[in-house]
Write an enzyme that holds these catalytic residues in place. Structure first.
Site, PDB file in Angstrom:
ATOM      1  N   LYS A 153       0.849  -1.169   0.000  1.00  0.00           N
ATOM      2  CA  LYS A 153       0.000   0.000   0.000  1.00  0.00           C
ATOM      3  C   LYS A 153       0.899   1.237   0.000  1.00  0.00           C
ATOM      4  CE  LYS A 153      -2.809   1.947   3.631  1.00  0.00           C
ATOM      5  NZ  LYS A 153      -1.919   2.709   4.467  1.00  0.00           N
ATOM      6  N   HIS A 183      -2.679  -5.196   4.848  1.00  0.00           N
ATOM      7  CA  HIS A 183      -2.315  -6.020   6.003  1.00  0.00           C
ATOM      8  C   HIS A 183      -3.493  -6.281   6.959  1.00  0.00           C
ATOM      9  CE1 HIS A 183      -1.838  -2.232   8.261  1.00  0.00           C
ATOM     10  NE2 HIS A 183      -1.936  -2.971   9.338  1.00  0.00           N
ATOM     11  N   HIS A 245      -8.070  -0.265   4.383  1.00  0.00           N
ATOM     12  CA  HIS A 245      -8.351  -1.023   5.608  1.00  0.00           C
ATOM     13  C   HIS A 245      -9.835  -1.026   5.997  1.00  0.00           C
ATOM     14  CE1 HIS A 245      -4.131  -1.105   5.659  1.00  0.00           C
ATOM     15  NE2 HIS A 245      -3.892  -0.050   6.408  1.00  0.00           N
ATOM     16  N   LYS A 341      -6.384   9.350  14.258  1.00  0.00           N
ATOM     17  CA  LYS A 341      -5.180   9.301  15.086  1.00  0.00           C
ATOM     18  C   LYS A 341      -5.482  10.050  16.377  1.00  0.00           C
ATOM     19  CE  LYS A 341      -2.422   7.727  11.721  1.00  0.00           C
ATOM     20  NZ  LYS A 341      -2.012   6.323  11.746  1.00  0.00           N
TER      21      LYS A 341
HETATM   22  C1  BG6 Z   1      -1.176   1.650   7.980  1.00  0.00           C
HETATM   23  C2  BG6 Z   1      -1.346   3.153   7.996  1.00  0.00           C
HETATM   24  O1  BG6 Z   1      -1.505   1.143   6.702  1.00  0.00           O
HETATM   25  O2  BG6 Z   1      -2.004   1.053   8.968  1.00  0.00           O
HETATM   26  C3  BG6 Z   1      -1.028   3.687   9.381  1.00  0.00           C
HETATM   27  O3  BG6 Z   1      -0.497   3.757   7.031  1.00  0.00           O
HETATM   28  C4  BG6 Z   1      -1.829   2.976  10.441  1.00  0.00           C
HETATM   29  O4  BG6 Z   1      -1.263   5.095   9.432  1.00  0.00           O
HETATM   30  C5  BG6 Z   1      -1.714   1.457  10.299  1.00  0.00           C
HETATM   31  O5  BG6 Z   1      -1.345   3.374  11.705  1.00  0.00           O
HETATM   32  C6  BG6 Z   1      -2.685   0.741  11.226  1.00  0.00           C
HETATM   33  O6  BG6 Z   1      -2.392  -0.626  11.233  1.00  0.00           O
HETATM   34  P1  BG6 Z   1      -2.555  -1.512  12.542  1.00  0.00           P
HETATM   35  O7  BG6 Z   1      -2.253  -2.893  12.099  1.00  0.00           O
HETATM   36  O8  BG6 Z   1      -1.587  -0.968  13.539  1.00  0.00           O
HETATM   37  O9  BG6 Z   1      -3.957  -1.348  12.997  1.00  0.00           O
END
Ligand code: BG6
Length: 492
Positions: A153, A183, A245, A341
């Site tokens: 990504k 992910h 996501h 955030k």
């Molecule tokens: C990433 C984003 O793809 O995913 C980040 O770029 C974010 O900004 C992260 O913090 C969140 O992933 P996870 O697995 O920590 O929930």
């Protein structure tokens, strides 16, 4: 497996730890060779040491995804023995020629059957050029074994660029050679949504507009933008989290049952969800940006004071969206999404609110309000599933209380710690693309957010910052949902 961006953060934090976990569980295919490519003029030993030190440090200080304690040196040594390193510039043809002879040499010695997985853990501007260079060097040709490319990504930054990138990549690779990673799909609890829905006869009959009032999806983070100011200024929360996501969570929740668990059957159903979604306009969404605050004993700086962020930036760090899916299952059932955030808790959940009982049987009793029925899929932390319903409180009076049935992964399964990439890496080595995004799904997702991205090119009417770090987000987000007579669930 060849990792472009061997010296980068992603390789260190996620890809190599996942390979280490796979080695520990004896799930890496044999024979296996790991080749790092990056511009640093280092050797394989220096690369190994850097990765080992990081793993060790994580194990000692216990990141979320790492087992506390020491690393298993035996497993590490097994993985380390497979590692070699090719220094080179991703934009130079000679790097790919050098890689080609290195691959051939290892293939000859170690009998790798000509199979290769190229993992692009690099900034997105290199995706197109690397795929082209791989092809030019003859590295994508499947003469003896399969050749696949994993693309990280962000896949594009709007509809047009995603289409252009797909076209560029698919000039050199077949769709089944491309593994576009998100992910979130590696998270056990996300994969479990399909098991919950399609491996049980219980939920599917009520999984529709007849019984569901609305759905709330929250991906809340406590962290700020850390040291990613430059990236975040060009990206913002909408691009960073929503078409990828959050939409994966929407797709898993809203998709129709596929005819099989074959990759194309599943991905076709997911893509269909976004074809049924109204493209978002400004009135469907709220953006926010965090301001400074005191949390506990420390002060947290405002987004605008983060390194590499413009002092007057109007980039959003929070998004709330009201999404409508126009199909027979979901017409009239809004999906409310929010992510941000510096929210009060790290909390990801999908909450399904069922409709109230059709009439108030208890109207001649002291019960004056029914409690809501929720099915909550807790993605992280404390992974699990919780069903909330009303029960009679013991005693002579008719009094109801909201109670919960809880399933917690940690209680039920002895879960091995995972960084979330293990399944994804395992799957692409096996050639199973179910958990990867197909070109049409990526484009359908961008098509939904594209009008909103355009609308948000101008500063918001609201003064930024409009929420304090550590709060639950801007008040306009409350207004977005209360307009429909509903309210956000508490975060955490
Ligand atoms: C990433 C984003 O793809 O995913 C980040 O770029 C974010 O900004 C992260 O913090 C969140 O992933 P996870 O697995 O920590 O929930």
């Amino acid at each position: 497996m060849v990792i472009f961006g061997a010296g980068g953060d992603l390789t260190k934090r996620l890809v190599v730890p996942a390979l280490y976990n796979l080695t520990k569980s004896a799930l890496l295919p044999q024979p296996f060779a790991l080749i790092g490519v990056d511009h640093d003029e280092i050797d394989a030993n220096a690369w190994r040491k850097d990765l080992h030190d990081f793993l060790e440090d994580q194990a000692k200080h216990g990141g979320d995804e790492f087992e506390a304690g020491a690393i298993d040196e035996q497993s590490w040594n097994r993985l380390a023995a497979t590692m070699s390193y090719v220094p080179g510039d991703f934009t130079k043809a000679e790097t790919f020629e050098r890689l080609k002879s290195h691959l051939a040499e290892r293939d000859g010695k170690e009998q790798l059957h000509g199979c290769a997985l190229f993992y692009l853990a690099v900034p997105d501007r290199f995706f197109g050029p690397i795929v082209e260079a791989l092809d030019r060097a003859g590295l994508t040709a499947e003469s003896t074994g399969w050749r696949r490319v994993v693309i990280e990504k962000p896949f594009g930054h709007d509809l047009e660029s995603a289409k252009a990138l797909n076209a560029r990549v698919l000039k050199h690779l077949r769709e089944d050679q491309v593994f576009r990673i998100d992910h979130f799909l590696g998270k056990e609890t996300v994969q479990n949504i399909m098991a919950l829905r399609f491996a049980n006869g219980l939920f599917e009959p009520i999984w529709n507009r007849d019984r569901i009032d609305h759905v709330q999806i929250t991906v809340a983070e406590t962290i700020g933008i850390e040291l990613r100011g430059k990236f975040y200024e060009a990206t913002g929360a909408l691009r960073d989290m929503v078409p990828n996501h959050l939409f994966q969570l929407v797709a898993m929740t809203a998709m129709e049952p596929p005819v099989s668990f074959d990759a194309d059957a599943v991905r076709a159903k997911k893509a269909e969800v976004f074809r049924a979604v109204h493209p978002l306009v400004a009135g469907d969404a709220v953006r926010g940006q965090y301001g400074a605050s005191t949390i506990g004993t420390g002060t947290v700086r405002a987004y605008r004071d983060e390194p590499n962020v413009a002092s007057g930036s109007f980039v959003e760090t929070y998004v709330a969206i009201r999404l409508c899916i126009d199909n027979w299952r979901w017409a009239g059932v809004p999906f409310y999404l929010r992510t941000g955030k510096r929210l009060p808790k790290r909390w990801t959940e999908i909450a399904i609110r069922f409709k109230d009982a059709p009439y108030m049987l208890f109207r001649d009793t002291p019960v004056d309000a029914l409690h809501d029925n929720w099915l909550v899929l807790q993605i992280q932390p404390d992974e699990g599933i919780r069903l909330r319903f009303s029960a009679k409180r013991p005693g002579p009076e008719m009094a109801l209380e909201s109670v919960a049935m809880d399933f917690r992964y940690a209680d039920w399964f002895k879960q091995a710690p995972a960084v979330g990439y293990e399944t994804l890496l395992y799957d692409c080595i096996q050639g199973d693309a179910t958990l990867f995004q197909r070109a049409d799904q990526v484009e359908a997702s961008w098509a939904v957010v594209d009008p909103l991205l355009k609308a948000w090119n101008v500063p918001p009417a609201d003064e930024f910052p409009n929420y304090a770090a550590g709060s639950s987000g801007p008040s306009a987000a409350d207004a977005l949902i209360s307009r429909d007579g509903r309210a956000w669930r508490a975060i955490g």
